[in-house]
Design a protein around this motif. Structure first.
Motif, PDB file in Angstrom:
ATOM      1  N   PHE A  52       0.748  -1.215   0.112  1.00 45.11           N
ATOM      2  CA  PHE A  52       0.041  -0.011   0.121  1.00 45.11           C
ATOM      3  C   PHE A  52       0.709   1.226   0.065  1.00 45.11           C
ATOM      4  O   PHE A  52       0.399   2.296  -0.615  1.00 45.11           O
ATOM      5  N   HIS A  53       2.291   1.111   0.690  1.00 43.41           N
ATOM      6  CA  HIS A  53       2.996   2.425   0.602  1.00 43.41           C
ATOM      7  C   HIS A  53       3.173   2.730  -0.798  1.00 43.41           C
ATOM      8  O   HIS A  53       3.598   3.583  -1.179  1.00 43.41           O
ATOM      9  N   LEU A  54       3.616   1.718  -1.810  1.00 48.04           N
ATOM     10  CA  LEU A  54       3.763   1.943  -3.298  1.00 48.04           C
ATOM     11  C   LEU A  54       2.746   2.803  -3.700  1.00 48.04           C
ATOM     12  O   LEU A  54       2.738   3.587  -4.518  1.00 48.04           O
ATOM     13  N   ASN A  55       1.375   2.339  -3.329  1.00 48.46           N
ATOM     14  CA  ASN A  55       0.203   3.031  -3.854  1.00 48.46           C
ATOM     15  C   ASN A  55       0.376   4.556  -3.423  1.00 48.46           C
ATOM     16  O   ASN A  55       0.047   5.296  -4.248  1.00 48.46           O
ATOM     17  N   ALA A  56       0.643   4.426  -2.153  1.00 47.59           N
ATOM     18  CA  ALA A  56       0.680   5.758  -1.637  1.00 47.59           C
ATOM     19  C   ALA A  56       1.758   6.484  -2.464  1.00 47.59           C
ATOM     20  O   ALA A  56       1.376   7.749  -2.930  1.00 47.59           O
ATOM     21  N   ALA A  57       2.892   6.246  -2.621  1.00 47.73           N
ATOM     22  CA  ALA A  57       3.765   6.899  -3.658  1.00 47.73           C
ATOM     23  C   ALA A  57       3.401   7.374  -5.014  1.00 47.73           C
ATOM     24  O   ALA A  57       3.718   8.629  -5.156  1.00 47.73           O
ATOM     25  N   ALA A  58       2.758   6.344  -5.502  1.00 44.71           N
ATOM     26  CA  ALA A  58       2.180   6.726  -6.712  1.00 44.71           C
ATOM     27  C   ALA A  58       1.132   7.662  -6.740  1.00 44.71           C
ATOM     28  O   ALA A  58       1.134   8.888  -7.435  1.00 44.71           O
TER      29      ALA A  58
END
Lengths: 305, 268, 316
Positions: free
Chosen positions: A270-276
């Motif tokens: 989910f952190h990757l989603n946040a970064a995106a």
């Protein structure tokens, strides 16, 4: 008195300090720029893999690989629309009054001090006010309308101050020229003052909106939901009267809230989603700031007093 | 145009020593040449005035003497200004402008006191030179203020803000500030142009007193002022020095037609 | 000589005067109407303030009917949502002050030095290149800063300080500091730039360096503007929400140690708002009491700043 050699030694010492400070200044600047770069690069490294058309057209999901930001960016655009429609007329009108009409009296002084102080009020306090007033007193609900109005109040001081500054930059002789031809005060404003200050006002409005677009604290405070898997009703429809205001009352989420939601989860995916989402949000902010700089540059180039 | 060899002053029996001399000084603001090979000799402990219509380069020339042009980018000096007795070229790129400014101070067109107390304004130059002893500062400040004929007016309110003074007092404060560090030359850039006639008269009187101890170079657009305060006068026009001579001669019997037209008020 | 019978200038026969046309009256009426509308717009800012103050006081009043002010100010625990409810603001206050302290300890010196450098040292070209970056830094959304603090700065700090928890006030404070630097530096720089050039020249003319001129003349002359920058920086630091909510944790913790996790006033408000607290309960009212505390702190600093500015007002 100090001899020549002493003077030379003193100057040498001062020169060294001077140079040391110049280095310190550059280091400080570099710290700022390096941090900004680190932030952007970190965001890009983490998030770029998740950026895809699907990310923009999907609703949030329990599965990080399937989740997207559709409801978030649609929500952001609709909230910004309300914010702009509320803040611009109110802020520009207030700016015009204070700059062109206001007489120097206690009421004007209070209004001016008040606007300066409002600019320093923490954004979350606006959220508390909106929660108590808009949500529970006016029963507007936790809706796009409430969110838009809340952010409008938040950026109102920015719009007012920008309006006043650009109006103040117009020389008095322009107004006198209009009056000398028999214009009324409002005619002078409508035909001259406002058109000539449009660039500055627009710049201020865009800067204000770019601040509003990244705000999440006040919206979380009014109780914006973080998980929205539907879109608000469309503002236009095929049947009469072709426009539809139901979207104003719809629940919503916005980009920064979606980002916050994802970054608060323990799973790394989910952190990757946040970064995106952060990348998309940065792109939106950058685009707005870019437009503001462009408008400022061109309006300055067009008119020179 | 000017015969330097013939510059033997006739006002005093023994000719005064040479304090500074400019040799072929040219100056450029970017591409614009503001000074064209100016040659002037500045006599020690005398008042030298520069006159000329606005834009003639007299202030530009004055500001070369303490390297004020170094503060702004794109400016360029050519030629030499030799400061005697050492004969060092103070506009040479190898010379530190700060050292020059420590020896040659300046009084500006508009009084520009710092937003500090009267005392701190005068003490500023000394503090810059790392003089921090209270007793030394007290003595120097008093001496400078007396020198600038301001002491009696401000001695009871040294800690007041300098802005509380009148325009003429502020300008004398700036003179005191320039004098406090015992400069060798003080540059005056139209020091009375913002003052009323009475304040102007006091400053002119003061300049007459000061030349006993310091060399003065003054720029003025007021010809009467130059005639009243100076020993030597140079007339500048379009960046060139047209004529330089003993003040009396410039105003009564100039050798150049242009000078004559200017001092008789036919143009400028 | 002219005689009375032959005047120099002949007076014409009286003709029409300015007519009082009805159109003029409508015009005037419209002008008045417009002025009134514009005035209402300007006065609306007062309504906003009234709304903020009113709501905060109204809801806090309900809160203080149930919790004594003494408990609020002295109890060392803040657990309003637990069964064993405590309503001591101190843990939230310590969290707010520690994060703000870390941020300001970083942002004020760096921001001031940056401002001096940009105003007095940097060549025009450097300024043109650097200033957009600073503006950009101030435009980064705060959630993104929160992300950066939690997932970049904290892991970095954990290498230097072993055992640093994943949520800590140090990382949040430092990132908040970076966020505040552009505000501090741009307002301070504007104030320094506003010091007239002739004041600068006066300092250089007696032999001062750029450093001496900056420190002894420019900064004192611009003190009023610089103090506004500091006050704004403080307001931002204690009012900032998302960075601390994301990176400092949401557990109230009465500590002055920046390496520990702790909740700030703002983080607590967010935490409550994320949950589903029914309107009118004491839990709901706590966020207004917390908000009022925040508001009063901001106000106190603004008033202090006002007097500071009055003392150092620009006089040139």
């Amino acid at each position: 008195m100090t001899s020549t050699t002493d003077i030379k030694a003193i100057i040498r010492r001062h020169r060294t300090r001077d140079a040391a400070f110049a280095v310190l200044g550059m280091v400080c600047l570099l710290v700022c720029i390096a941090t900004l770069m680190a932030l952007l690069v970190d965001l890009a490294i983490d998030g770029v893999g998740r950026l895809s058309p699907g990310f923009l057209t999907s609703f949030p999901s329990r599965f990080p690989g399937k989740a997207g930001i559709l409801s978030a960016w649609v929500g952001t655009i609709l909230v910004m629309l309300v914010t702009a429609l509320a803040a611009v007329p109110l802020g520009v009108a207030a700016g015009i009054y204070l700059e062109e009409y206001a007489r120097k009296n206690w009421l004007t002084t209070i209004i001016e001090i008040n606007i300066a102080n409002l600019a320093g009020v923490p954004s979350i306090v606006y959220g508390l006010m909106a929660l108590g007033l808009f949500v529970y007193q006016f029963h507007l609900g936790q809706s796009i309308l409430t969110a838009g109005l809340t952010l409008a109040l938040l950026i109102l001081p920015i719009v007012i101050i920008a309006t006043r500054e650009s109006i103040r930059a117009i020389p008095g002789s322009i107004r006198e020229a209009a009056y000398a031809l028999g214009a009324t005060k409002w005619q002078a404003i409508k035909h001259h003052v406002l058109p000539y200050s449009t660039g500055g006002i627009l710049t201020g409005v865009i800067i204000g909106l770019s601040r509003a677009i990244g705000e999440s604290a006040p919206l979380i405070t009014i109780g914006a939901l973080t998980f929205i898997a539907f879109l608000p009703p469309a503002p236009v429809q095929r049947t009469f009267p072709f426009v539809n205001f139901d979207w104003l009352a719809s629940p919503f989420t916005v980009m920064p809230i979606q980002l916050f939601n994802w970054v608060s989860r323990p799973q790394q995916a989910f952190h990757l989603n946040a970064a995106a989402a952060g990348l998309v949000l940065m792109a939106m902010t950058l685009a707005m700031n870019g437009i503001a700089i462009y408008v400022r540059y061109h309006s300055r180039k067009r008119i020179k007093w | 145009m000017v015969e330097l060899a013939e510059m033997t002053p006739t006002v005093t029996a023994a000719p005064p020593a040479l304090k500074a001399e400019s040799k072929n000084v040219s100056f450029f603001y970017g591409a614009f040449q503001a000074l064209k090979k100016v040659n002037v000799n500045i006599a020690d402990k005398k008042v030298t005035a520069l006159i000329g219509p606005s834009g003639c380069g007299k202030t530009t020339f004055l500001r070369c003497f303490n390297r004020m042009h170094d503060l702004y980018p794109g400016n360029r000096y050519q030629g030499e200004i030799l400061l005697h007795p050492e004969g060092v070229n103070i506009i040479g790129p190898e010379v530190d402008p700060i050292e020059v400014r420590m020896r040659i101070n300046m009084v500006f067109q508009k009084a520009n006191p710092f937003p500090k107390s009267i005392y701190e304004n005068v003490a500023y130059g000394l503090r810059i030179r790392e003089t921090n002893s209270r007793s030394v500062l007290d003595g120097k400040v008093e001496q400078a203020l007396r020198h600038a004929a301001l002491w009696d007016e401000v001695k009871d309110r040294l800690q007041n803000l300098a802005f509380a003074l009148s325009g003429g007092q502020q300008q004398r404060l700036c003179i005191a500030r320039a004098l406090a560090t015992d400069p060798e030359i003080v540059l005056f850039d139209e020091p009375t142009s913002a003052l009323d006639p009475i304040a102007t008269a006091r400053i002119e009187e003061l300049i007459g007193e000061l030349k006993k101890s310091v060399t003065i170079l003054i720029v003025t657009h007021n010809m009467q002022q130059a005639a009243r305060v100076s020993d030597y006068t140079g007339f500048m026009y379009l960046g060139e020095l047209v004529e330089f001579d003993v003040t009396g001669k410039i105003f009564t019997n100039p050798s150049n037609k242009l000078t004559e037209d200017y001092v008789t008020g036919r143009f400028g | 000589m002219t005689t009375a019978t032959a005047p120099l200038i002949r007076r014409p026969p009286t003709a029409t005067r300015f007519a009082r046309r009805p159109a003029g009256r409508i015009k005037r009426l419209r002008e008045r109407l417009i002025e009134t509308l514009l005035f209402l717009a300007a006065a609306s800012s007062i309504a906003i303030t009234a709304g903020i103050v009113g709501i905060l006081f109204f809801e806090s009043l309900a809160f203080f009917k149930q919790v004594s002010l003494v408990d609020f100010l002295t109890d060392r625990q803040w657990t309003p949502l637990f069964d064993d409810a405590h309503y001591g603001i101190l843990p939230l206050l310590s969290g707010t002050l520690v994060t703000a302290g870390v941020a300001l300890a970083f942002a004020l010196p760096v921001g001031t030095v940056t401002a001096i450098y940009l105003s007095e040292y940097a060549p025009h070209k450097v300024r043109e290149v650097v200033k957009p970056f600073l503006e950009l830094l101030s435009a980064v959304p705060t959630v993104v800063f929160g992300y950066f603090a939690l997932l970049f700065v904290t892991p970095l700090l954990q290498r230097i300080i072993p055992g640093l928890p994943g949520f800590n006030m140090l990382s949040a404070g430092l990132v908040m500091g970076v966020m505040i630097i552009p505000y501090v530096s741009s307002i301070s720089e504007d104030a320094m730039k506003a010091v007239p050039m002739h004041i600068r020249e006066a300092s250089y003319a007696v032999g001062a360096t750029r450093f001496q001129t900056s420190v002894r003349v420019i900064v004192p002359s611009a003190m009023s503007g610089i103090s506004s920058a500091y006050v704004l920086g403080f307001s931002r630091a204690i009012g900032e929400t998302m960075v601390v909510a994301i990176a400092a944790g949401m557990q109230p913790n009465f500590t002055w140690n920046p390496t520990e996790p702790a909740a700030t006033i703002t983080a607590y408000i967010v935490q409550v708002a994320l949950g589903d607290l029914p309107h009118g309960t004491i839990g709901y009212q706590t966020i207004f009491a917390a908000g009022l505390t925040l508001m009063l702190m901001t106000l106190a600093f603004n008033i202090a700043g006002y007097f500071l500015r009055k003392r150092y007002r620009e006089i040139y």
